[in-house]
Enzyme design. Structure first.
Site, PDB file in Angstrom:
ATOM      1  N   ASP A 152       1.892  -4.326  -8.284  1.00  0.00           N
ATOM      2  CA  ASP A 152       1.557  -5.395  -7.328  1.00  0.00           C
ATOM      3  C   ASP A 152       0.884  -6.528  -8.093  1.00  0.00           C
ATOM      4  O   ASP A 152      -0.334  -6.517  -8.270  1.00  0.00           O
ATOM      5  CB  ASP A 152       0.594  -4.881  -6.250  1.00  0.00           C
ATOM      6  CG  ASP A 152       1.207  -3.826  -5.369  1.00  0.00           C
ATOM      7  OD1 ASP A 152       1.949  -4.179  -4.452  1.00  0.00           O
ATOM      8  OD2 ASP A 152       0.930  -2.630  -5.593  1.00  0.00           O
ATOM      9  N   ARG A 160      -2.779  -6.499 -10.656  1.00  0.00           N
ATOM     10  CA  ARG A 160      -2.998  -5.233 -11.373  1.00  0.00           C
ATOM     11  C   ARG A 160      -3.029  -5.421 -12.891  1.00  0.00           C
ATOM     12  O   ARG A 160      -3.732  -4.711 -13.591  1.00  0.00           O
ATOM     13  CB  ARG A 160      -1.903  -4.223 -11.024  1.00  0.00           C
ATOM     14  CG  ARG A 160      -1.566  -4.082  -9.559  1.00  0.00           C
ATOM     15  CD  ARG A 160      -2.738  -3.642  -8.718  1.00  0.00           C
ATOM     16  NE  ARG A 160      -2.303  -3.332  -7.355  1.00  0.00           N
ATOM     17  CZ  ARG A 160      -3.105  -3.253  -6.317  1.00  0.00           C
ATOM     18  NH1 ARG A 160      -4.401  -3.475  -6.470  1.00  0.00           N
ATOM     19  NH2 ARG A 160      -2.635  -2.954  -5.119  1.00  0.00           N
ATOM     20  N   ARG A 221      -3.898 -13.685   0.530  1.00  0.00           N
ATOM     21  CA  ARG A 221      -2.642 -13.185  -0.031  1.00  0.00           C
ATOM     22  C   ARG A 221      -1.448 -13.925   0.567  1.00  0.00           C
ATOM     23  O   ARG A 221      -0.350 -13.869   0.021  1.00  0.00           O
ATOM     24  CB  ARG A 221      -2.516 -11.683   0.216  1.00  0.00           C
ATOM     25  CG  ARG A 221      -3.612 -10.860  -0.451  1.00  0.00           C
ATOM     26  CD  ARG A 221      -3.597  -9.424   0.054  1.00  0.00           C
ATOM     27  NE  ARG A 221      -2.360  -8.750  -0.295  1.00  0.00           N
ATOM     28  CZ  ARG A 221      -1.961  -7.590   0.246  1.00  0.00           C
ATOM     29  NH1 ARG A 221      -2.706  -7.012   1.185  1.00  0.00           N
ATOM     30  NH2 ARG A 221      -0.834  -7.040  -0.132  1.00  0.00           N
ATOM     31  N   LYS A 256       7.160  -9.120   1.339  1.00  0.00           N
ATOM     32  CA  LYS A 256       6.454  -8.164   2.185  1.00  0.00           C
ATOM     33  C   LYS A 256       5.540  -8.927   3.150  1.00  0.00           C
ATOM     34  O   LYS A 256       5.160 -10.061   2.857  1.00  0.00           O
ATOM     35  CB  LYS A 256       5.647  -7.187   1.330  1.00  0.00           C
ATOM     36  CG  LYS A 256       4.626  -7.843   0.372  1.00  0.00           C
ATOM     37  CD  LYS A 256       4.047  -6.812  -0.580  1.00  0.00           C
ATOM     38  CE  LYS A 256       2.950  -7.417  -1.445  1.00  0.00           C
ATOM     39  NZ  LYS A 256       2.426  -6.467  -2.434  1.00  0.00           N
ATOM     40  N   HIS A 257       5.222  -8.371   4.341  1.00  0.00           N
ATOM     41  CA  HIS A 257       5.507  -7.030   4.849  1.00  0.00           C
ATOM     42  C   HIS A 257       6.279  -7.219   6.141  1.00  0.00           C
ATOM     43  O   HIS A 257       5.721  -7.708   7.122  1.00  0.00           O
ATOM     44  CB  HIS A 257       4.229  -6.277   5.109  1.00  0.00           C
ATOM     45  CG  HIS A 257       3.264  -6.257   3.947  1.00  0.00           C
ATOM     46  ND1 HIS A 257       2.445  -7.336   3.632  1.00  0.00           N
ATOM     47  CD2 HIS A 257       3.002  -5.310   3.021  1.00  0.00           C
ATOM     48  CE1 HIS A 257       1.688  -7.020   2.577  1.00  0.00           C
ATOM     49  NE2 HIS A 257       2.020  -5.795   2.176  1.00  0.00           N
ATOM     50  N   HIS A 269      -4.092  -0.067   6.102  1.00  0.00           N
ATOM     51  CA  HIS A 269      -4.511   1.021   5.218  1.00  0.00           C
ATOM     52  C   HIS A 269      -5.353   2.040   5.977  1.00  0.00           C
ATOM     53  O   HIS A 269      -5.352   3.230   5.645  1.00  0.00           O
ATOM     54  CB  HIS A 269      -5.329   0.474   4.040  1.00  0.00           C
ATOM     55  CG  HIS A 269      -4.532  -0.329   3.072  1.00  0.00           C
ATOM     56  ND1 HIS A 269      -4.264  -1.664   3.268  1.00  0.00           N
ATOM     57  CD2 HIS A 269      -3.937   0.011   1.896  1.00  0.00           C
ATOM     58  CE1 HIS A 269      -3.550  -2.122   2.247  1.00  0.00           C
ATOM     59  NE2 HIS A 269      -3.334  -1.128   1.409  1.00  0.00           N
ATOM     60  N   ASP A 342       6.187   0.320   2.684  1.00  0.00           N
ATOM     61  CA  ASP A 342       4.849   0.217   2.124  1.00  0.00           C
ATOM     62  C   ASP A 342       4.372   1.635   1.828  1.00  0.00           C
ATOM     63  O   ASP A 342       5.032   2.631   2.185  1.00  0.00           O
ATOM     64  CB  ASP A 342       3.914  -0.491   3.111  1.00  0.00           C
ATOM     65  CG  ASP A 342       2.729  -1.165   2.422  1.00  0.00           C
ATOM     66  OD1 ASP A 342       2.439  -0.836   1.252  1.00  0.00           O
ATOM     67  OD2 ASP A 342       2.087  -2.022   3.053  1.00  0.00           O
TER      68      ASP A 342
END
Length: 612
Positions: A152, A160, A221, A256-257, A269, A342
């Site tokens: 990601d 990352r 994001r 996404k998403h 999450h 996901d």
């Protein structure tokens, strides 16, 4: 200009292409061999040479794969260890195997995903060697199919692959800059650096339209709360990631998403968000970035663990909804690439079904790849059992594997699965990339308010840098000190207690200027108290929202407010340049900032931005 979607007739033809190919394949397989004239064909419209080659390789490879190998291609998971042959106790605990290579081979994996917490990222050369080791493990067994290796790398708050890899400020900052050229360049450079270390797929860009200021999981994001701006930026980044940069290979992009996670106040999450958009709202607000990505030929779409009752009244999250994945994404939008879920470890998808049921339901809904199941052995065997029992047909598995194989061929992974570890330094974090990132970031800082304080023509002798972020405050202080002032740092954290606030106030009283960094202060009363008490000292206070720009609406006490949308080092350098008038703040709000005291009105409207 936003690319318009393909005509409906064309989309329908494309959406049937994989099914048509696999129908021919199934007929040949049932006959036991491929008789003369029974060779599966590509769609009726003549494909270009590259498309035909990808089709041919995918079909020939699929024919020689066992069911176990096909099912393995459907799964993407992580593995612990800095090399493919690293024995890690967590691998033994979660997978019953010791090394990443053993996990790849045991489950015939289609893909692997990297995180810092899996010990995947130390330095660029190590990442490249890890990737090569995993590819060799995949190529040395079974059907000899290379891996999709992913991460990601959205940039900004989700990145990352850290320094020395080139860092950009993230999507909302790019939205503030308004430049599709900058968005494409950021993706092209980021993609080239990922590919240099063997990462050939990126779970980016985010296509969610952040229309809810209280969104706990998307926020910065997202490129924007405006569907058109978000669509333009998403299309640009798909081009950048997939087309490559400076004659270097690109990476598979993943939007996404789907069908859109921008209007929720629940984090998927930890819960199952319910979005109340009706069909018309979805078409206007959520769909445009996905349509734009599909028009650009995006390789992959990731599903969302959200419930949208007006789009599907089953109560299932979109990841498990045939109406959403097959009806809307495949048949209406015409997407015939790879659909990936996901993470299947997220609570948003695990509330109503067992971990054995979830992967089977996702495949029935129309997903192709299953990301990070909670227990890989349970999920893998559940799919195998479903095929053997007839709950899933092998043809259904073949449809997904065909898409995955074709993507690997088209993206150059089949011909170039390995990278040269000795060459990574010629691509990753090179000065030309770093300079480009700085130029792009300089165009994103947004000035929201300014009470005749900025720019700092009369340089202050002493500056207090305080607020959120140990690394971020230290980095900003260094950048300010390089311009002459003496700096003091008092980092106060996300939820500063009275002692820390008192320390910051005492330091402010001894300083000529205060710069306070906030991180989602709109949701934290203690950060708000910090800013108010700093302002009460009478010293000039500059507030800087280093994540959500919404903070500025809650704290008018600061004499100036800037938004960087990012706390990366490159953003702190751009912030310093703006503070001292070396560059003018050129960013314009890519979202509207609602008033916290007057619901229904905006404290700062979309497009707002001061300059000097």
């Amino acid at each position: 200009m936003h690319d318009s979607p393909a005509p409906r007739a064309s989309r329908s033809r494309v959406s049937r292409s994989t099914a048509a190919v696999l129908a021919a394949l199934t007929a040949a397989t049932v006959a036991g061999s491929a008789p003369a004239g029974a060779e599966p064909t590509a769609p009726s419209h003549r494909p270009p040479q590259a498309e035909a080659a990808a089709h041919g390789w995918a079909i020939s490879t699929l024919r020689r794969m066992s069911l176990e190998e096909k099912v393995g291609q459907l799964f993407v998971t992580y593995a612990y260890g800095s090399t493919a042959d690293t024995a890690h106790p967590q691998n033994r605990e979660e997978f019953g195997l010791d090394t990443p290579a053993e996990i790849v081979q045991r489950y015939h994996l289609g893909g692997v995903i990297y995180f810092a917490w899996t010990d995947s990222f130390h330095n660029p050369r190590q990442v490249a060697e890890l990737s090569n080791g995993l590819q060799r493990a995949a190529l040395s067994s079974g059907a000899h199919v290379p891996l999709l290796i992913s991460t990601d790398q959205e940039h900004g708050v989700v990145a990352r692959f850290g320094p020395p890899a080139t860092q950009f400020p993230g999507n909302m900052a790019l939205g503030a800059g308004r430049s599709v050229q900058d968005a494409e360049l950021a993706a092209a450079i980021g993609g080239a650096e990922l590919r240099a270390v063997g990462i050939n797929q990126n779970y980016a860009p985010v296509a969610d339209v952040n229309v809810n200021a209280a969104n706990p999981v998307i926020g910065v994001r997202s490129f924007s709360s405006d569907p058109q701006l978000a669509a333009d930026m998403v299309a640009a980044q798909v081009r950048g990631y997939q087309n490559g940069y400076d004659r270097r290979l690109g990476v598979a992009a993943t939007v996404k998403h789907f069908p859109g996670h921008g209007d929720t106040d629940v984090d998927s999450h930890t819960g199952l968000p319910v979005i109340t958009h009706d069909r018309e709202q979805w078409e206007q607000l959520d769909a445009p970035p996905f349509r734009a990505a599909i028009a650009q030929g995006v390789d992959m779409v990731m599903t969302a663990h959200i419930v949208v009752p007006e789009l599907d009244d089953s109560g299932e999250p979109a990841t498990l909804s045939r109406n959403v994945l097959t009806g809307m994404l495949r048949e209406e939008l015409g997407f015939d690439g790879v659909v990936v879920t996901d993470s299947l470890q997220m609570d948003g998808v695990r509330q109503m079904h067992s971990d054995a049921e979830i992967p089977v339901l996702a495949l029935k809904a129309g997903a192709d790849q299953l990301l990070m199941p909670w227990r890989l052995d349970v999920a893998y065997n559940a799919v195998l059992d479903a095929v053997r029992s007839g709950e899933l047909t092998e043809r259904r598995i073949d449809e997904s594997v065909y898409r995955i194989l074709k993507l690997k061929y088209k993206r150059g992974i089949v011909h170039q699965p390995l990278v040269d570890p000795a060459a990574v330094d010629a691509t990753v974090g090179v000065p030309r990339h770093q300079e480009a990132a700085q130029r792009v970031t300089d165009r994103t800082v947004t000035a929201l308010t300014n009470d005749e304080l900025l720019p700092l023509h009369d340089r202050p002798g002493t500056v207090l840098v305080t607020g959120w972020g140990a690394t971020t405050t230290a980095t900003l202080a260094q950048r300010i000190a390089a311009r002459g002032p003496q700096t003091t740092v008092v980092e106060t954290g996300l939820t500063p207690d009275e002692q820390r606030i008192a320390q910051a106030v005492a330091a402010a009283e001894q300083s000529d200027l205060v710069v306070v960094l906030t991180n989602r202060a709109w949701s934290d009363a203690q950060q708000q108290e910090l800013v108010r008490k700093l302002a009460a000292t009478g010293k000039p206070v500059v507030g800087v929202a280093v994540r959500d720009p919404y903070d500025a609406a809650y704290l008018p006490e600061a004499r100036a407010w800037l938004a960087t949308y990012s706390y990366t080092a490159v953003s702190m350098e751009s912030l310093s340049r703006v503070l001292f008038g070396e560059v003018s703040p050129a960013g314009r709000l890519p979202v509207n900032i609602p008033s916290p005291t007057d619901p229904g009105t905006d404290r700062f409207p979309f497009g707002h931005g001061l300059t000097w």
